[in-house]
Design a protein around this motif. Sequence first.
Motif, PDB file in Angstrom:
ATOM      1  N   MET A 258       8.320   0.034   6.925  1.00 26.88           N
ATOM      2  CA  MET A 258       7.717   0.939   7.905  1.00 26.88           C
ATOM      3  C   MET A 258       7.787   2.389   7.431  1.00 26.88           C
ATOM      4  SD  MET A 258       6.066   0.494  10.518  1.00 26.88           S
ATOM      5  CE  MET A 258       5.240   1.576  11.623  1.00 26.88           C
ATOM      6  N   ASP A 259       8.878   2.756   6.729  1.00 29.81           N
ATOM      7  CA  ASP A 259       9.028   4.144   6.260  1.00 29.81           C
ATOM      8  C   ASP A 259       7.855   4.558   5.369  1.00 29.81           C
ATOM      9  OD1 ASP A 259      11.387   4.117   7.583  1.00 29.81           O
ATOM     10  OD2 ASP A 259      12.674   4.524   5.852  1.00 29.81           O
ATOM     11  N   MET A 260       7.310   3.591   4.617  1.00 32.42           N
ATOM     12  CA  MET A 260       6.166   3.882   3.739  1.00 32.42           C
ATOM     13  C   MET A 260       4.858   3.750   4.526  1.00 32.42           C
ATOM     14  SD  MET A 260       7.379   4.627   0.723  1.00 32.42           S
ATOM     15  CE  MET A 260       6.392   4.254  -0.715  1.00 32.42           C
TER      16      MET A 260
ATOM     17  N   CYS B 195       0.820  -1.234   0.000  1.00 26.75           N
ATOM     18  CA  CYS B 195       0.000   0.000   0.000  1.00 26.75           C
ATOM     19  C   CYS B 195       0.841   1.265   0.000  1.00 26.75           C
ATOM     20  CB  CYS B 195      -0.936   0.007   1.197  1.00 26.75           C
ATOM     21  SG  CYS B 195      -0.057   0.144   2.778  1.00 26.75           S
ATOM     22  N   GLY B 196       2.159   1.143   0.259  1.00 23.03           N
ATOM     23  CA  GLY B 196       3.026   2.319   0.245  1.00 23.03           C
ATOM     24  C   GLY B 196       2.541   3.375   1.225  1.00 23.03           C
ATOM     25  N   THR B 197       2.447   4.627   0.733  1.00 25.81           N
ATOM     26  CA  THR B 197       2.068   5.733   1.622  1.00 25.81           C
ATOM     27  C   THR B 197       0.561   5.977   1.611  1.00 25.81           C
ATOM     28  OG1 THR B 197       2.423   7.392  -0.093  1.00 25.81           O
ATOM     29  CG2 THR B 197       4.323   6.825   1.268  1.00 25.81           C
ATOM     30  N   GLY B 198      -0.179   5.051   1.005  1.00 23.38           N
ATOM     31  CA  GLY B 198      -1.630   5.078   1.187  1.00 23.38           C
ATOM     32  C   GLY B 198      -2.462   5.698   0.079  1.00 23.38           C
ATOM     33  N   PHE B 199      -1.841   5.994  -1.079  1.00 23.10           N
ATOM     34  CA  PHE B 199      -2.656   6.585  -2.158  1.00 23.10           C
ATOM     35  C   PHE B 199      -3.734   5.600  -2.610  1.00 23.10           C
ATOM     36  CE2 PHE B 199       1.552   8.805  -3.261  1.00 23.10           C
ATOM     37  CZ  PHE B 199       1.254   9.895  -2.472  1.00 23.10           C
ATOM     38  N   SER B 200      -3.324   4.346  -2.836  1.00 25.71           N
ATOM     39  CA  SER B 200      -4.291   3.338  -3.294  1.00 25.71           C
ATOM     40  C   SER B 200      -5.327   3.055  -2.200  1.00 25.71           C
ATOM     41  CB  SER B 200      -3.562   2.049  -3.706  1.00 25.71           C
ATOM     42  OG  SER B 200      -2.551   1.702  -2.782  1.00 25.71           O
TER      43      SER B 200
END
Length: 218
Positions: free
Chosen positions: A89-91, A66-71
């Motif tokens: 965790m950084d993302m 999911c990365g930083t949550g755009f999706s």
Amino acid sequence: MPRNNFLPQFPYDYLGAKAEEYNELQWMERNQKKTTLECVEYLFDQKLGPTDIKDFSNYLILDLGCGTGFSTEVLIDLGFNVISIDILMDMLEKTYHKKELFSDMNILELILANMVNLPFKPSTFHYIISVSAYNFITYKKTTQSEIKKTLDSTANYLNKCLKKNGRIVIEFYPNTDKELDLFISSFTANNFDGYFIKNNPNQKGGKTFLLLKKVDNV
Ligand SMILES: C[S@@+](CC[C@H](N)C(=O)[O-])C[C@H]1O[C@@H](n2cnc3c(N)ncnc32)[C@H](O)[C@@H]1O
């Protein structure tokens, strides 16, 4: 997702300051959100069979990488109940910080996890999507047999995590037709039916969607 044909490098492009930068890029946010909407549209593609979905709030969807949550934000806005996982965790922490800005009408769980070793019970999800992340599961796998083994076991577990008639759409960037075939055959060998769609059919690699439906052995 790549600009100027440069594919991001995992994990370097998603750590520390690079994770900050990713999260701030407006073109990236637009791109990831647009692609997520395309993935959701493809989940209900008529060629996978008819569906009668009226209210997404009756369904649980998994966002892989999911990365930083755009999706994730798009899925929440559409009304899904969402579980989002990422290995870094950084993302993931950036999605966590956005969580309070998202609608709280639905379930949203964020989990630090590797999509190659998912911590879910069988038959948990109605749907799964992955936007610009599935390529990376072969990170550090060098031999053909290691790559095949990872792809196979991941597809097998994704099949188990899905409920009956569950569907997956994966958007990713295979480098070659051979690599695309490897990914597809990992799914067909593990009780999925489906096909792929390329934005540019003449391009060998490039942006590709895998549209997959769980085949239930009755
Ligand atoms: C392009 S980024 C995120 C895309 C995301 N859909 C978004 O909207 O921001 C790809 C993500 O995949 C994650 N990733 C890579 N390999 C992974 C794995 N094995 N398990 C879980 N996440 C992974 C990376 O940490 C990275 O955050």
